[in-house]
Write an enzyme that holds these catalytic residues in place. Structure first.
Site, short mmCIF file in Angstrom:
data_model
loop_
_atom_site.label_atom_id
_atom_site.label_comp_id
_atom_site.label_asym_id
_atom_site.label_seq_id
_atom_site.Cartn_x
_atom_site.Cartn_y
_atom_site.Cartn_z
N LYS A 261 5.65 -6.62 15.12
CA LYS A 261 5.26 -8.07 15.02
C LYS A 261 5.66 -8.79 13.58
O LYS A 261 5.80 -7.82 12.88
CB LYS A 261 3.92 -8.24 15.44
CG LYS A 261 3.55 -8.11 16.94
CD LYS A 261 2.03 -8.56 16.84
CE LYS A 261 1.44 -8.29 18.37
NZ LYS A 261 2.08 -9.11 19.42
N ARG A 335 -0.60 -3.50 28.60
CA ARG A 335 -0.64 -3.07 30.01
C ARG A 335 -0.09 -1.55 30.11
O ARG A 335 -0.64 -0.89 31.27
CB ARG A 335 0.73 -3.73 30.91
CG ARG A 335 1.88 -3.50 30.14
CD ARG A 335 3.16 -4.57 30.51
NE ARG A 335 3.04 -6.06 29.61
CZ ARG A 335 3.79 -6.84 29.53
NH1 ARG A 335 4.77 -6.89 30.32
NH2 ARG A 335 3.55 -7.73 28.70
#
Ligand code: BES
Ligand code: ZN
Ligand code: ZN
Length: 480
Positions: A261, A335
């Site tokens: 990120k 996920r």
């Protein structure tokens, strides 16, 4: 903070401050009319929601201050508005050195009022040695009557709000003090204190079971992963027909992994375990409220980091379900850990699945910081979740999950890709989870926009909100 139900006329309420709600369009408590008429006609107070005014040494009152809280429009003043008003009131008055606060409630919800006050009294630095926080010591609800029913409502409010603050405590901890191992320890302490069964699966156990998807994320960190399983059984010890699973994303820090990120704002990724904190907090409340349904909390917890063992974009992992996944972006890790927890919950016999996860930036683009995104494969279960959310003032918005989105996750090399491209990112993430829930009724709550506040609100401190704790507990309570 001591919370108590009292029954007294306004004049005799014994507190540092006694508060009344005043509406934009109508009078508040008739007993306070002389002060309120004057205040209203002065034009200094418009009674907008969250506004407060303090009158000192009002003649004829035992309390040292009379506080007027704006309630906004009278017909919009529901339990959620009362909860917020009680929070704003608490936050405004504790700054002024008030220690004992009473709220004249009339017919409003005792539960909501006490929740608002406990949540508003919370500061993230309350446990820091050099804290500036000056919390209230007592909050008294002055109700229209003193009935057993109202006493119970007060107790429920205390249980729910304190569980929510516990969840906020977990969320507030920085990632060096809230590793998966620490989270498991905190869950163990909570379970011991409130009488829940707990099991913590370690890496070896997860390997044996075949949770390759979760372990793929974990392999980039020196911190070992865990899967925490918290069990609640209704009285009698027999499993109910339905078995509710609450599943929370517990990424204690999300650096993004190799798909790292940007630096700006990365510190907020300590909050990437707020779904986990919601489940642990809800299980605490459930242990106390004793709903009539079997509930198991599942908390997959990992740190998403990038050491020399970290998984790479393009890696293929095999999940517990048997489905293979091509990891196209290591930052779509939520996920990857949730799917193994969902499959595990199904294997343990759970009949209804509800997950909470700070899953996508895309849901924040779609819904901002107001609504949680709600996805489902079963409208009936979603209806129950939304009803519980409405009761608790936790806003949710039903997002689409049509078959037309399914193709976004196509992979040439595996059963599924872990990302679905730029557009509709919250939906492709939800679709990914749906592939594992399959036919089991399931609701997914994307709380990336609602799990924490970047700035304080009048009724709530900056930091984790503890969203979903009350909704989850209410959902279990509403089960029949
Ligand atoms: N933890 C983030 C999602 C997030 C973003 C939470 C902002 C709170 C605030 C999640 O793991 C993530 O990084 N998602 C990616 C998915 C993308 C790579 C498909 C995202 O949303 O950018
Ligand atoms: Zn991520
Ligand atoms: Zn994440």
């Amino acid at each position: 903070m001591e919370c108590k139900l009292v029954y007294a006329p306004l004049e005799q309420v014994d507190a540092d401050a006694v508060a009344v709600v005043l509406f934009e369009d109508g009078d508040g408590i008739p007993a306070a009319k002389i002060w309120l008429d004057e205040l209203k006609s002065s034009g200094e107070f418009s009674a907008k929601s969250g506004e407060t005014a303090v009158l000192h040494l009002p003649q004829g009152l035992k309390a040292k201050r009379l506080v007027v809280v704006g309630g906004g429009k009278k017909d919009k003043f529901d339990a959620a508005a009362l909860r917020r008003s009680a929070g704003s009131l608490t936050r405004a008055l504790k700054q002024k050195g008030v220690k004992r606060l009473a709220l004249m409630l009339g017919g409003g919800s005792v539960e909501a009022a006490v929740e608002g006050a406990i949540l508003g009294n919370y500061e993230p630095d309350m446990n820091k040695p050099s804290t500036d926080a000056k919390p209230l010591e007592a909050f008294h609800v002055v109700a229209a009557a003193k009935t057993a029913e109202l006493e119970q409502a007060l107790q429920r409010g205390v249980i729910l709000a304190e569980a929510q603050n516990f969840s906020r405590d977990l969320g507030n901890e920085p990632a060096n003090r809230m590793t998966p191992t620490v989270m498991a320890k905190q869950a163990q302490e909570m379970a011991a204190a409130y009488g829940l069964d707990i099991e913590v699966l370690d890496r070896d156990r997860m390997q044996q079971l075949g949770m390759g998807s979760l372990l793929g994320v974990a392999q980039g960190s020196d911190e070992p992963p865990v899967l925490i399983v918290l069990r609640y059984q209704p009285a009698g010890g027999a499993k109910s027909k339905d078995h509710l699973a609450l599943i929370g994303k517990g990424v204690t820090f999300d650096s993004g992994g190799i798909s790292i990120k940007p630096a700006e704002g990365m510190e907020k990724m300590k909050y990437d375990m707020c779904g986990a904190a919601a489940v642990i907090g809800a299980m605490r409340a459930i242990a106390q409220l004793k709903p009539p349904v079997t509930v198991t909390g599942f908390v997959p917890s990992v740190e998403n980091m990038l050491n020399g063992r970290a998984q790479r974009p393009g890696d293929i992992v095999k999940s517990l379900s048997g489905k293979t996944i091509e990891v196209l972006n290591t930052d779509a890790e939520g996920r990857l850990i949730l799917n193994d927890a969902i499959t595990y919950a199904k294997k343990l016999g759970c009949t209804h699945l509800v997950d909470a996860a700070t899953l996508t930036g895309a849901i924040v683009v779609a819904l901002g910081f107001v609504n949680t995104g709600a996805f489902t494969n079963n409208d009936a279960l979603l209806g129950r979740v939304m009803a519980a959310g409405k009761e608790e003032g936790e806003k949710m918005w039903h997002m689409p999950l049509d078959d037309d989105y399914k193709d976004l996750l196509k992979s040439t090399f595996a059963d599924l890709a872990n990302i679905g491209g730029r557009w509709g990112g919250a939906i492709s993430a939800a679709w990914f989870l749906k592939e594992f829930a399959e036919d089991t009724p399931w609701v997914h709550l994307d709380i990336a926009g609602t799990a924490y506040l970047d700035d304080a609100k009048p009724h709530l401190a900056k930091g984790p909100t503890g969203v979903c704790v009350r909704t989850f507990a209410k959902l279990a309570q509403s089960w029949s």
